[in-house]
Enzyme design. Structure first.
Site, short mmCIF file in Angstrom:
data_model
loop_
_atom_site.label_atom_id
_atom_site.label_comp_id
_atom_site.label_asym_id
_atom_site.label_seq_id
_atom_site.Cartn_x
_atom_site.Cartn_y
_atom_site.Cartn_z
CD GLN A 154 -2.82 -1.24 2.39
OE1 GLN A 154 -3.29 -0.20 2.82
NE2 GLN A 154 -3.15 -2.44 2.88
CE LYS B 107 2.45 2.25 7.51
NZ LYS B 107 2.17 0.98 8.21
CD GLU C 122 -0.09 -0.88 5.75
OE1 GLU C 122 0.33 0.28 5.93
OE2 GLU C 122 0.65 -1.81 5.36
CB ALA D 61 6.26 6.27 11.90
CB ALA D 62 10.43 9.42 14.36
CG LEU E 84 13.86 2.86 13.54
CD1 LEU E 84 13.81 1.34 13.48
CD2 LEU E 84 13.96 3.33 14.98
CG ASP F 197 0.23 -7.90 8.13
OD1 ASP F 197 0.46 -8.95 7.52
OD2 ASP F 197 0.57 -6.78 7.72
CD GLU G 284 13.18 -4.32 10.16
OE1 GLU G 284 13.92 -3.38 10.54
OE2 GLU G 284 12.48 -4.26 9.14
CG ASP H 207 3.99 -2.64 8.56
OD1 ASP H 207 3.08 -1.80 8.51
OD2 ASP H 207 4.21 -3.46 7.64
#
Length: 582
Positions: free
Chosen positions: A255, A271, A292, A375-376, A378, A444, A449, A464
């Site tokens: 998406q 998003k 989402e 979302a900040a 990484l 989902d 990670e 996510d």
């Protein structure tokens, strides 16, 4: 001879056509500038279009595109640095221009009324104050329970002393990898948008770095951010107020997601809103075909913080102007071409992605304002590599086939004999993630990670979360299978779950209070908040059955950080299990 004459005439004709085409292109390029220059003195506006009319803009898009090719706003090539993404595969990788959403007074009053019902008549008389960052009404200190929750002894445990091996970056040496943020204050100057390299000069303190960089250098083996780090609130404010200077589509994924760069060089994953908060996922939808939700990303960050996991990167809601903050600053021509005016006279776009990127699934503003989560980012993969792990309890993502864990009741025994789940705290982290996903209703979670530098002895990053909070009337018990199969839980997690089930620290009330701080309040509707309380009781019931069956000491494991460090040194600890240990 005749053929030669005809051939020469043909060449002359081709040359004349070429000259006419070139002349037309030059005129098209110069005409908007001449019109703008001629209109300025007459109107007194100097060419500034202060009002926004989508229907007028529709006719001028061709002129804007021709003009932008020759101006800095539309670069000939991408000049962004290596971009870090939020996909499951790391290899893929003071006011805002947007109008702030101001909830109606009735909606805000109803929200506070609903929360104050728990606090007694005396608290109802306490005043409200205004939040200076966004003009939103927030509770005066002492009314709500969130501050007292974070002062509870369960939220006051200390980490071991951090060494260089326990921190993601060494401020004195690794900061040179961020040339724009080291030794130069140019990130504060909005006019400076040139891509230059600034070598470190002089002594620069970490407090002078932009908030996104301070967030990065605060990451360590045990947490993405500390409990009471003031940088977190500042970073959340930056996500909402920083001027957006560049937008590109994120590659990969099913998406549409956008990568936004701010004037201080920070970046965030955007998003956009695809469904309303009240729109529940139909019961016949497969989990992998659901859209989402931007509000799920926001709520997941707040839930993760209340559970004291602190494994979700900071997320904030923002109302974005699709024209000024996306279309006019994008460096992605593929994205730019998908903008259009809908029959309802709203600005829309659909981008490019594997699914749901078409005019039938276009994202439309009202008329050009759209909600979304930011979302900040990484740290770049080039600076801090991350390792992707397949979730042992990954679903089959098939309409008919089932995964092995769905048909094998002893599946957890196999997992516990497989590295990295045969030792350390990784299995306990999976249990934490299972509880986190169940409270949200997220099915989902196919990968997770970790930071490569910390090896196997580190936390799981909860990325996510957009497919959470899709259903509030149904509890997907299959999400809890890892917990019921393994019968393992971290002691600190178990104690916090019991605390959040008490009337004094009810999870739904704490979530509602925490979400009041977000600009897109209300982030969750009341049925989703109530569903979390119901699901929390189900988690505790599963653990109670495990304790009754196997005993408390065999289910609830102490996962002290000091012991984890000893385990890395080779000594046997409570979290260093033998392969056959259940």
């Amino acid at each position: 001879m005749i053929k030669m004459i005809l051939f020469r005439k043909f060449r002359v004709l081709i040359l004349m056509v070429f000259l006419v085409v070139c002349t037309m292109h030059i005129m098209i390029d110069l005409l908007p500038k001449l019109e703008k220059r001629a209109a300025g003195p007459e109107t007194g506006k100097g060419g500034c279009q202060c009002t926004h009319n989508p229907s007028e803009e529709a006719g001028s898009w061709g002129k804007q595109r021709a003009r932008s090719v020759a101006e800095p706003g539309w670069p000939n090539k991408h000049t962004l640095r290596i971009l870090q993404d939020f996909s499951n595969e790391p290899s893929s990788n003071l006011t805002s221009h947007s109008l702030e959403k101001i909830p109606a007074a009735g909606e805000r009053a109803e929200s506070f009324k609903r929360m104050k019902q728990y606090d007694g008549a005396a608290d109802n008389q306490k005043p409200l104050i205004r939040d200076a960052s966004g003009g939103k009404t927030v509770a005066a200190p002492g009314i709500f329970r969130l501050p007292s929750l974070f002062e509870h002894p369960l939220y006051k445990t200390d980490l071991p002393t951090l060494t260089d091996d326990d921190t993601l970056f060494n401020v004195n040496t690794d900061i040179r990898l961020y040339p724009k943020a080291a030794g130069n204050q140019e990130w504060h100057n909005e006019a400076n948008v040139e891509e230059e390299e600034y070598p470190p000069t002089g002594e620069v303190t970490a407090e002078s770095y932009p908030n996104w960089l301070r967030f990065h250098i605060g990451i360590n083996r045990y947490e993405l951010y500390s409990r009471h780090n003031p940088v977190l609130d500042s970073l959340l404010k930056d996500l909402v107020t920083q001027r957006i200077t560049s937008v590109v589509m994120k590659s990969g994924g099913t998406q549409l997601k956008l990568i936004m760069t701010f004037h201080n060089y920070g970046q965030a994953l955007f998003k956009p809103m695809k469904q309303t908060r009240e729109q529940e996922t139909p019961p016949d939808f497969f989990y992998f075909s659901d859209l989402e939700r931007h509000n799920a990303e926001i709520a997941a960050f707040h839930l993760d913080r209340i559970l004291d996991f602190r494994r979700v990167p900071p997320v904030a809601g923002r109302l974005v102007n699709m024209t000024r903050e996306i279309r006019d600053v994008t460096r992605d021509k593929k994205l730019w071409r998908t903008f259009f005016i809908s029959p309802a006279n709203n600005i829309c776009f659909y981008g490019e992605c594997s699914y749901y990127c078409s005019t039938e699934h276009a994202l439309c503003g009202k008329p050009d304002q759209i909600e979304g989560s930011l979302a900040a980012f990484l740290p770049d993969l080039a600076l801090a590599k991350r390792k992707t792990w397949r979730n042992p309890w990954r679903r089959s993502y098939h309409k008919r086939k089932k995964a092995e864990w769905e048909v094998d009741p002893d599946y957890c025994d196999e997992v516990k004999q497989t590295p990295p789940y045969d030792r350390g705290s990784r299995l306990l982290d999976i249990m934490d993630m299972t509880i986190f996903d169940f409270l949200m209703g997220n099915m989902d979670r196919h990968h997770y990670e970790t930071f490569d530098k910390f090896g196997n002895e580190t936390f799981i990053i909860h990325l996510d979360n957009g497919r959470g909070f899709g259903k509030h009337s149904h509890d997907e018990l299959s999400i809890l299978v890892p917990l019921s199969q393994c019968c393992r839980v971290r002691k600190s997690t178990h104690l916090r779950l019991q605390l959040l089930a008490k009337e004094e620290y009810q999870l739904s009330r704490l979530m509602e209070e925490s979400l009041l701080r977000d600009r897109l309040h209300p982030v969750l509707i009341q049925p989703h908040l109530e569903a979390m309380d119901r699901r929390l009781r189900l988690v505790l019931q599963v653990l109670a059955v495990c304790v009754e069956k196997e005993g408390y000491s065999n289910v609830v494991e102490v996962d002290d950080h000091h012991r984890a460090r000893e385990a890395r040194g080779g000594r046997d600890t409570a979290t260093h299990r033998n392969p056959g240990h259940r």
